[in-house]
Motif scaffolding. Sequence first.
Motif, PDB file in Angstrom:
ATOM      1  N   SER A  75      -4.371   0.869   5.885  1.00 25.40           N
ATOM      2  CA  SER A  75      -3.429   0.035   5.054  1.00 25.40           C
ATOM      3  C   SER A  75      -1.955   0.412   4.909  1.00 25.40           C
ATOM      4  O   SER A  75      -0.977  -0.272   4.861  1.00 25.40           O
ATOM      5  N   ASP A 119      -9.281  -4.240   9.773  1.00 26.64           N
ATOM      6  CA  ASP A 119      -8.926  -5.690   9.424  1.00 26.64           C
ATOM      7  C   ASP A 119     -10.058  -6.648   9.177  1.00 26.64           C
ATOM      8  O   ASP A 119      -9.709  -7.618   8.544  1.00 26.64           O
ATOM      9  N   SER A 179       0.597  -1.233  -0.234  1.00 27.22           N
ATOM     10  CA  SER A 179       0.140  -0.037  -0.134  1.00 27.22           C
ATOM     11  C   SER A 179       0.898   1.182  -0.129  1.00 27.22           C
ATOM     12  O   SER A 179       0.531   2.191  -0.619  1.00 27.22           O
TER      13      SER A 179
END
Length: 199
Positions: free
Chosen positions: A171, A144, A52
């Motif tokens: 992220s 999550d 990410s």
Amino acid sequence: MGCDIHIYKEKLVDGKWATADTWQCEKESDDQDGTFHYYTNDNSGLEDRNYSAFGILAGVRGDYLDSYKMDPKGLPEQMSEETERQYESWKLDAHGISYLSINELRNLQHIIENETIKITGFGTVSNIEKLNEQLDSGVDPDWDLIYPYTDYQQNDQFWAPFTYDVPIHTSVGDYVKRIIDALEGVGGDDQRIVFWFDN
């Protein structure tokens, strides 16, 4: 095969970019040429895999962050001898080559902390139910819980559709912040990182 980042800290001193890394020369035996030398710096704590973060730094991996990514700028016109030496050893495999000033990184960190991305998919029913309960109750959600998820239509009872505006920092984490923190103590008139990726 995984993708790794190679980061080199630099500082501006008397109008020229100099290394801001601490270097160590290593020796390694080679059957043909005897002994050759390679160099390591002190940035191993900044080079963990975070796709990410790679996506937002230079558009490498992390495709869903495309609207926020920085386009790679290539090598700077002038860089430290140490960074140039490392590039020469990596240039056949290097891609996503770029550099970012500490102010560009701070602007990026502001985006990471304040913007969201829309994620749509199908997650497990139990996780999506838990996440919806958290969102409805006003507590900090555990993002999550959307993982694992798929982009494809699922017709069985195990999967539930979702669309969420997810904070980018969930992220990317503290990846860019750690780079900024490492640059803030190196001195000089300006600071930056030069970086690239392999594989």
